[in-house]
Write an enzyme that holds these catalytic residues in place. Structure first.
Site, PDB file in Angstrom:
ATOM      1  N   GLU A  79      -9.457  -2.038   5.545  1.00  0.00           N
ATOM      2  CA  GLU A  79     -10.110  -1.797   6.830  1.00  0.00           C
ATOM      3  C   GLU A  79     -11.324  -2.720   6.985  1.00  0.00           C
ATOM      4  O   GLU A  79     -11.779  -3.327   6.012  1.00  0.00           O
ATOM      5  CB  GLU A  79     -10.551  -0.330   6.902  1.00  0.00           C
ATOM      6  CG  GLU A  79      -9.400   0.681   6.815  1.00  0.00           C
ATOM      7  CD  GLU A  79      -8.597   0.812   8.102  1.00  0.00           C
ATOM      8  OE1 GLU A  79      -8.489  -0.175   8.865  1.00  0.00           O
ATOM      9  OE2 GLU A  79      -8.056   1.902   8.347  1.00  0.00           O
ATOM     10  N   ASP A 118      -7.384  -3.413  14.450  1.00  0.00           N
ATOM     11  CA  ASP A 118      -8.775  -3.711  14.060  1.00  0.00           C
ATOM     12  C   ASP A 118      -8.846  -4.895  13.090  1.00  0.00           C
ATOM     13  O   ASP A 118      -9.885  -5.144  12.494  1.00  0.00           O
ATOM     14  CB  ASP A 118      -9.418  -2.472  13.422  1.00  0.00           C
ATOM     15  CG  ASP A 118      -8.639  -1.969  12.207  1.00  0.00           C
ATOM     16  OD1 ASP A 118      -7.650  -2.634  11.796  1.00  0.00           O
ATOM     17  OD2 ASP A 118      -9.023  -0.912  11.668  1.00  0.00           O
ATOM     18  N   ASP A 139       0.812  -1.212   0.000  1.00  0.00           N
ATOM     19  CA  ASP A 139       0.000   0.000   0.000  1.00  0.00           C
ATOM     20  C   ASP A 139       0.848   1.266   0.000  1.00  0.00           C
ATOM     21  O   ASP A 139       2.065   1.230   0.202  1.00  0.00           O
ATOM     22  CB  ASP A 139      -0.964  -0.003   1.200  1.00  0.00           C
ATOM     23  CG  ASP A 139      -0.302  -0.500   2.498  1.00  0.00           C
ATOM     24  OD1 ASP A 139       0.943  -0.433   2.595  1.00  0.00           O
ATOM     25  OD2 ASP A 139      -1.024  -0.959   3.389  1.00  0.00           O
ATOM     26  N   HIS A 143      -7.094  -5.214  10.246  1.00  0.00           N
ATOM     27  CA  HIS A 143      -6.854  -4.933   8.819  1.00  0.00           C
ATOM     28  C   HIS A 143      -5.546  -5.575   8.354  1.00  0.00           C
ATOM     29  O   HIS A 143      -4.615  -5.779   9.136  1.00  0.00           O
ATOM     30  CB  HIS A 143      -6.898  -3.428   8.505  1.00  0.00           C
ATOM     31  CG  HIS A 143      -5.764  -2.607   9.031  1.00  0.00           C
ATOM     32  ND1 HIS A 143      -5.961  -1.382   9.643  1.00  0.00           N
ATOM     33  CD2 HIS A 143      -4.427  -2.800   9.031  1.00  0.00           C
ATOM     34  CE1 HIS A 143      -4.787  -0.873   9.974  1.00  0.00           C
ATOM     35  NE2 HIS A 143      -3.830  -1.715   9.625  1.00  0.00           N
TER      36      HIS A 143
HETATM   37  P1  PGA Z   1       2.280  -1.792  12.766  1.00  0.00           P
HETATM   38  O1  PGA Z   1       1.039  -1.666  11.774  1.00  0.00           O
HETATM   39  O2  PGA Z   1       3.176  -2.823  12.165  1.00  0.00           O
HETATM   40  O3  PGA Z   1       2.922  -0.432  12.774  1.00  0.00           O
HETATM   41  O4  PGA Z   1       1.740  -2.216  14.072  1.00  0.00           O
HETATM   42  C1  PGA Z   1       0.491  -2.831  11.240  1.00  0.00           C
HETATM   43  C2  PGA Z   1      -0.700  -2.475  10.378  1.00  0.00           C
HETATM   44  O5  PGA Z   1      -1.376  -1.476  10.636  1.00  0.00           O
HETATM   45  O6  PGA Z   1      -0.965  -3.230   9.429  1.00  0.00           O
END
Ligand code: PGA
Length: 260
Positions: free
Chosen positions: A143, A136, A67, A138
């Site tokens: 999302e 959450d 992304d 994702h």
């Molecule tokens: P993080 O984010 O590795 O910074 O915890 C993971 C994500 O949001 O996919």
């Protein structure tokens, strides 16, 4: 799913790097799907070490990142282009022309997304997709309530994700609302998935992903339908798993020929 619980995030990251390195050694032209965020950083550090000290060769490897923020130029310090070059690419011998991230500055989002999908297909598909997980549930920037068969497209971030990612920006308001992300259907087509989750903040999402019902509300839960997923956790991220003892038992008793 194979759930592997290591005592610390560092130990888990060394294991994850070994899995990536094994693939690159066996298949020098491997196609890697890569993730940003804090989670893969120690794995990237270990891959850099393997390159520097053990000659791990990335010259044939192709990469596709999950992304990118819309509206950020590649040089922006919070862009995922910048993140990947700073934290991995400039330290290894991957060829710049074989590195792919969605174009955050595109003026034509649908065409850009279609071209990204075509480019993944043109490379022969992703051999191994590395994923972090949001609090959450994702994956990528898919999302909750993302279609489980979605393709690369624009998404609007939740306020929780914007706030989680605000540390990388000058002010919380500077976090873009929109991103381009590989879809869940795109991720599901990769031949193998490595999902990394570290820290207690991820424990609920990981319980729902591994042991809950498959649901759009927890996008990572669709990985239950993927044939080859390794979920690599530290202890803190595993505390809500009801079957943690079983996963540890399985891993401890793996036949030698099945080991990494
Ligand atoms: P993080 O984010 O590795 O910074 O915890 C993971 C994500 O949001 O996919």
């Amino acid at each position: 799913m194979e759930v592997i619980i290591e005592p610390t995030a560092d130990a888990a990251s060394v294991l994850a790097a070994r899995i990536v390195a094994d693939l690159v050694r066996k298949k020098p032209a491997a196609v890697l799907g890569l993730a940003t965020g804090n989670t893969p950083l120690p794995m990237y550090r270990e891959l850099i070490r393997l390159h520097a000290e053990e000659g791990l060769d990335f010259s044939g490897v192709t990469t596709f990142n999950l992304d990118e923020y819309l509206g950020l130029e590649p040089a922006h310090p919070a862009s995922y282009h910048h993140f990947m070059w700073e934290n991995l690419f400039r330290h290894i011998n991957v060829r710049p022309e074989q590195v792919h991230l969605p174009d955050g500055l595109t003026q034509d989002v649908p065409s850009c997304c279609a071209a990204y999908e075509a480019s993944i297909r043109g490379a022969g598909g992703i051999d191994l997709q590395v994923l972090g997980i949001g609090g959450d549930g994702h994956i990528g920037f898919n999302e909750p309530v993302s279609s489980l068969s979605s393709r690369t497209r624009i998404k609007t971030l939740t306020e929780r994700t914007r706030s989680d990612n605000a540390f990388a920006f000058s002010t919380p308001d500077a976090v873009p609302h929109h991103v381009i992300t590989m879809g869940i259907g795109t991720i599901m087509e990769s031949r193998e998935v490595l999902l990394l989750g570290f820290g207690g903040r991820k424990a609920d999402a990981l319980e729902a992903t591994v042991e809950g019902p498959v649901s759009q509300m927890v996008p990572a839960s669709v990985l239950q339908f993927h044939q080859r997923v390794r979920v690599i956790l530290d202890e803190a991220a595993s505390v809500k798993l009801k079957r943690a003892d079983y996963y540890k038992h399985v891993y401890a008793n793996k036949p030698g020929w099945q080991r990494i």
